[in-house]
Design a protein around this motif. Structure first.
Motif, mmCIF file in Angstrom:
data_model
loop_
_atom_site.group_PDB
_atom_site.id
_atom_site.type_symbol
_atom_site.label_atom_id
_atom_site.label_comp_id
_atom_site.label_asym_id
_atom_site.label_seq_id
_atom_site.Cartn_x
_atom_site.Cartn_y
_atom_site.Cartn_z
ATOM 1 N N ARG A 168 0.742 -1.040 -0.007
ATOM 2 C CA ARG A 168 -0.044 0.093 0.103
ATOM 3 C C ARG A 168 0.919 1.355 0.139
ATOM 4 O O ARG A 168 0.588 2.242 -0.728
ATOM 5 C CB ARG A 168 -1.022 -0.058 1.187
ATOM 6 C CG ARG A 168 -0.159 -0.284 2.543
ATOM 7 C CD ARG A 168 -1.212 -0.407 3.679
ATOM 8 N NE ARG A 168 -0.553 -0.420 4.950
ATOM 9 C CZ ARG A 168 0.091 0.540 5.564
ATOM 10 N NH1 ARG A 168 -0.468 1.946 5.140
ATOM 11 N NH2 ARG A 168 0.546 0.194 6.994
ATOM 12 N N LEU A 213 2.351 1.749 -3.505
ATOM 13 C CA LEU A 213 1.255 2.087 -4.373
ATOM 14 C C LEU A 213 0.983 3.464 -4.294
ATOM 15 O O LEU A 213 0.669 4.555 -5.037
ATOM 16 C CB LEU A 213 0.114 1.489 -4.146
ATOM 17 C CG LEU A 213 -0.170 0.037 -4.625
ATOM 18 C CD1 LEU A 213 -1.368 -0.819 -4.452
ATOM 19 C CD2 LEU A 213 0.140 -0.079 -6.337
ATOM 20 N N GLY A 214 0.863 4.153 -2.938
ATOM 21 C CA GLY A 214 0.749 5.415 -2.819
ATOM 22 C C GLY A 214 1.818 6.483 -3.290
ATOM 23 O O GLY A 214 1.765 7.441 -3.708
ATOM 24 N N GLU A 228 -4.446 3.151 -8.327
ATOM 25 C CA GLU A 228 -5.752 3.100 -7.835
ATOM 26 C C GLU A 228 -6.737 2.031 -8.313
ATOM 27 O O GLU A 228 -7.943 2.076 -8.365
ATOM 28 C CB GLU A 228 -6.294 4.524 -7.775
ATOM 29 C CG GLU A 228 -5.660 5.629 -6.959
ATOM 30 C CD GLU A 228 -6.421 6.708 -6.766
ATOM 31 O OE1 GLU A 228 -7.077 7.191 -7.384
ATOM 32 O OE2 GLU A 228 -5.779 7.648 -6.106
ATOM 33 N N GLU A 264 -9.026 -0.898 -8.937
ATOM 34 C CA GLU A 264 -9.766 -1.737 -8.218
ATOM 35 C C GLU A 264 -9.157 -3.073 -7.883
ATOM 36 O O GLU A 264 -9.335 -3.801 -6.939
ATOM 37 C CB GLU A 264 -11.316 -1.852 -8.671
ATOM 38 C CG GLU A 264 -12.078 -0.577 -8.668
ATOM 39 C CD GLU A 264 -12.065 0.144 -7.150
ATOM 40 O OE1 GLU A 264 -12.372 -0.850 -6.147
ATOM 41 O OE2 GLU A 264 -11.911 1.278 -7.313
ATOM 42 N N TRP A 294 -6.146 -3.025 -5.181
ATOM 43 C CA TRP A 294 -6.670 -2.942 -3.904
ATOM 44 C C TRP A 294 -7.694 -3.800 -3.215
ATOM 45 O O TRP A 294 -7.512 -4.202 -1.933
ATOM 46 C CB TRP A 294 -7.430 -1.415 -3.681
ATOM 47 C CG TRP A 294 -6.575 -0.370 -3.908
ATOM 48 C CD1 TRP A 294 -6.184 0.529 -4.900
ATOM 49 C CD2 TRP A 294 -5.678 0.222 -2.867
ATOM 50 N NE1 TRP A 294 -5.212 1.341 -4.721
ATOM 51 C CE2 TRP A 294 -4.974 1.102 -3.415
ATOM 52 C CE3 TRP A 294 -5.322 -0.183 -1.578
ATOM 53 C CZ2 TRP A 294 -3.991 1.957 -2.590
ATOM 54 C CZ3 TRP A 294 -4.416 0.572 -0.703
ATOM 55 C CH2 TRP A 294 -3.719 1.591 -1.505
ATOM 56 N N CYS A 299 -6.737 -6.315 0.088
ATOM 57 C CA CYS A 299 -7.698 -6.641 1.183
ATOM 58 C C CYS A 299 -7.766 -8.157 1.580
ATOM 59 O O CYS A 299 -7.747 -8.418 2.462
ATOM 60 C CB CYS A 299 -9.131 -6.118 0.680
ATOM 61 S SG CYS A 299 -9.519 -4.433 0.748
ATOM 62 N N CYS A 334 -15.310 1.083 -4.409
ATOM 63 C CA CYS A 334 -13.933 1.760 -4.213
ATOM 64 C C CYS A 334 -13.310 0.791 -3.325
ATOM 65 O O CYS A 334 -13.674 1.025 -2.139
ATOM 66 C CB CYS A 334 -14.286 2.975 -3.874
ATOM 67 S SG CYS A 334 -12.815 3.910 -3.483
ATOM 68 N N TRP A 335 -12.510 0.002 -3.827
ATOM 69 C CA TRP A 335 -11.713 -0.862 -2.648
ATOM 70 C C TRP A 335 -10.443 -0.302 -2.166
ATOM 71 O O TRP A 335 -10.209 -0.624 -0.881
ATOM 72 C CB TRP A 335 -11.165 -2.076 -3.576
ATOM 73 C CG TRP A 335 -12.405 -3.356 -3.585
ATOM 74 C CD1 TRP A 335 -12.949 -3.300 -4.758
ATOM 75 C CD2 TRP A 335 -12.742 -4.116 -2.842
ATOM 76 N NE1 TRP A 335 -13.879 -4.663 -4.738
ATOM 77 C CE2 TRP A 335 -13.800 -4.748 -3.371
ATOM 78 C CE3 TRP A 335 -12.255 -4.398 -1.646
ATOM 79 C CZ2 TRP A 335 -14.195 -6.079 -2.722
ATOM 80 C CZ3 TRP A 335 -12.949 -5.482 -0.657
ATOM 81 C CH2 TRP A 335 -13.913 -6.228 -1.258
ATOM 82 N N LYS A 336 -10.181 0.793 -2.459
ATOM 83 C CA LYS A 336 -9.212 1.526 -1.753
ATOM 84 C C LYS A 336 -9.861 2.246 -0.226
ATOM 85 O O LYS A 336 -9.179 1.949 0.645
ATOM 86 C CB LYS A 336 -8.487 2.748 -2.801
ATOM 87 C CG LYS A 336 -7.571 3.561 -1.932
ATOM 88 C CD LYS A 336 -6.972 4.668 -2.823
ATOM 89 C CE LYS A 336 -5.950 5.403 -2.243
ATOM 90 N NZ LYS A 336 -5.533 6.368 -2.995
ATOM 91 N N PHE A 362 -10.471 -0.600 1.907
ATOM 92 C CA PHE A 362 -9.275 -1.035 2.609
ATOM 93 C C PHE A 362 -9.053 -0.036 3.718
ATOM 94 O O PHE A 362 -8.644 -0.385 4.839
ATOM 95 C CB PHE A 362 -7.741 -1.026 1.518
ATOM 96 C CG PHE A 362 -6.698 -1.384 2.044
ATOM 97 C CD1 PHE A 362 -6.258 -2.737 2.259
ATOM 98 C CD2 PHE A 362 -5.751 -0.486 2.386
ATOM 99 C CE1 PHE A 362 -5.209 -3.047 2.752
ATOM 100 C CE2 PHE A 362 -4.710 -0.915 3.006
ATOM 101 C CZ PHE A 362 -4.338 -2.183 3.103
ATOM 102 N N GLN A 363 -9.125 1.273 3.501
ATOM 103 C CA GLN A 363 -8.599 2.309 4.565
ATOM 104 C C GLN A 363 -9.668 2.244 5.706
ATOM 105 O O GLN A 363 -9.076 2.423 6.966
ATOM 106 C CB GLN A 363 -8.718 3.585 3.896
ATOM 107 C CG GLN A 363 -7.734 4.172 2.854
ATOM 108 C CD GLN A 363 -7.969 5.308 2.242
ATOM 109 O OE1 GLN A 363 -9.048 5.882 2.037
ATOM 110 N NE2 GLN A 363 -7.027 5.905 1.466
#
Length: 510
Positions: A49, A52-53, A67, A69, A72, A76, A92-94, A97-98
């Motif tokens: 993660r 990726l950021g 980003e 799907e 992310w 998960c 929105c899997w991001k 995840f958050q």
């Protein structure tokens, strides 16, 4: 290769290129080459993660890829969030995840600060607790009155139903004690002192779907956590039961052993043919449904003191006796190769409990009568950590990736952060801790008395009965499910039924 790709991702400079929307993106610029979008996704799937950021800050095109799907959703699944979900369940899997990571952080903070709710499960009047088991928040208990009760602590509805037996109703108070109880996601099983076994299907009702009788008392009971396989040990026989394709229960396998069985466990994930491990004195048997009983371990005069199994290993404590004293150890056997892999520990006291199935990979936790809880490293065959935990010996223990929960003979339940070798908090009750089980957001503990008969003529006396009957506690650490508005405990039932309480653990146990 994977290694050079990671070095590319850490470079913040990039070459200019033209940007097109995601649905029109065919080629993605990777410095001096153009890659298809699908290949870029395959490369980015190796990133965590944080990486990726960082890649999302390189350019607009890389942000679209970082980003995606698919990436992310994969993260998960890798971290254990929503394992039963499919990629189409959320848009929105991001964000999902958050949210999962924020909830995980909240639960860990609540565990450390003992912030949550605790409820004492309702007892049966004039009866003493005999055995307790739980699975995924569902608790089963058996009593000296012959009653069996089930609670679903996930709903906070503690009006527990009784599971009916088939004893005659014209014989009140004559039902035998409950010896053992077990439960999984669909079945509840109870063994009685007179050798009878009741099996209930939790999905169909409170009456038994099958009743089995042994000629002698049942000494050990095991229930598979994955399917409908039951194993019992009575006298010198071990029997495996499971339903056939039509749903009728039948004996799958029957084994004869040389001594009375002390411990019995069913090996998980064995497929069509069930496999069990049984200990009888100084013998350890591997019981496969399509084969006869095989001796897995035997050293004369060195009895087995505890047992646990995983999908491919068995761990059991061995008490060392005789002229050549080597210290009490835990042996880890490979169930496939049927040979010893590790000999762990060298303790003066007997190992009373071991947890292999729920421990992190390559680790195992054990408890001993010498008051200590030990974490064993299966890679090096050494003790990674030893904690002085309970004054009268350890009776139950479990660990996850950062904490240990242990129970003692003196009735103390302790929670430890083993990375810091620090005790976080503890709770005390009157009787020994015979069962504990926890997951990320809840904890079930049971204090079961040594004696099953109240030595007082006034059994109706509430105070006397409360001292001797045993206790079951359910702890919940998910704050979003709870209400902390009251400074004092909120009683969930009348005083006559002695039911649950909901309050901050820090206030209850300062």
């Amino acid at each position: 290769k994977q290694a050079p790709l990671f070095s590319y991702f850490r470079i913040v400079n990039f070459f200019p290129f033209s940007f097109s929307p995601q649905n029109e993106m065919d080629d993605v610029p990777f410095f001096d080459i153009q890659l298809p979008y699908e290949l870029a996704i395959n490369i980015f799937q190796y990133l965590d993660r944080k990486e990726l950021g960082r890649c999302a800050q390189v350019s607009k095109t890389w942000k679209v890829i970082a980003e995606d799907e698919v990436l992310w959703y994969r993260l998960c699944q890798q971290e254990g969030h929503l394992p039963e979900s499919s990629i189409s369940d959320y848009s929105c899997w991001k964000l999902i995840f958050q949210e999962c990571r924020a909830k995980e952080h909240m639960l860990r903070t609540n565990w450390k600060n003992r912030k949550g709710a605790v409820s004492e499960l309702e007892h049966i009047p004039d009866a003493v607790l005999c055995d307790v088991h739980s699975h995924d928040g569902v608790v089963i208990a058996g009593y000296t009155s012959g009653d069996v009760r089930v609670w679903d602590t996930r709903t906070w509805d503690y009006t527990a139903p009784f599971l009916e037996s088939e004893y005659e109703e014209d014989e009140p108070g004559m039902q035998p004690y409950v010896s053992f109880v077990r439960i999984n996601s669909s079945l509840a099983v109870a063994a009685y002192e007179d050798g009878f076994l009741n099996i209930w299907d939790l999905r169909t009702g409170k009456y038994p779907v099958h009743r089995f009788e042994h000629d002698a008392r049942i000494q050990a009971l095991a229930l598979s956590q994955e399917d409908a396989t039951v194993a019992t040990a009575s006298a010198f026989d071990v029997v495996m039961l499971r339903p056939n394709e039509e749903g009728y229960w039948q004996i799958t396998a029957e084994f004869e052993v040389q001594k009375l069985v002390d411990y019995l466990e069913i090996v998980p994930d064995t497929g069509r043919y069930p496999v069990a491990v049984a200990t009888a004195g100084d013998l350890v048997y591997l019981l496969k449904a399509e084969d006869s009983a095989r001796t897995l371990h035997y050293v004369y005069g060195q009895p087995v003191t505890c047992l646990d199994v995983s999908a491919n290993q068995a761990a059991f404590g061995v008490k060392s006796l005789g002229w050549v004293y080597e210290g009490n150890k835990i042996l880890v056997y490979s169930l496939e190769a049927e040979r010893c892999l590790s000999k762990l520990g060298n303790a003066l006291g007997d190992f009373t409990c071991v947890n292999l199935r729920n421990s992190p990979p390559s680790l195992m936790v054990s408890g001993n009568m010498d008051r200590r809880v030990r974490i064993h490293d299966l890679r090096t065959d050494k003790i990674a950590l030893s904690l002085s935990a309970h004054q009268l010996g350890v009776s139950a223990v479990q660990m996850d990736d950062w904490k240990i929960v242990s129970g003692g003979e003196e009735g103390l339940v302790s929670v430890w952060d083993y990375r810091m070798s620090q005790k976080l908090w503890e709770v005390h009750s009157r009787h020994p801790v015979r069962h504990l089980s926890f997951n990320s957001h809840s904890l079930i503990t049971a204090n079961v008395p040594y004696e099953r008969v109240v030595r007082n003529t006034d059994l109706d006396n509430f105070t006397t009965h409360r001292r001797h009957r045993g206790l079951i506690h359910a702890y919940e650490f998910a704050v979003d499910r709870l209400a902390f508005q009251s400074a004092l405990p909120v009683c969930r039932a009348s005083c006559d039924s002695a039911a649950g309480y909901n309050y901050d653990l820090a206030l209850a146990f300062p």
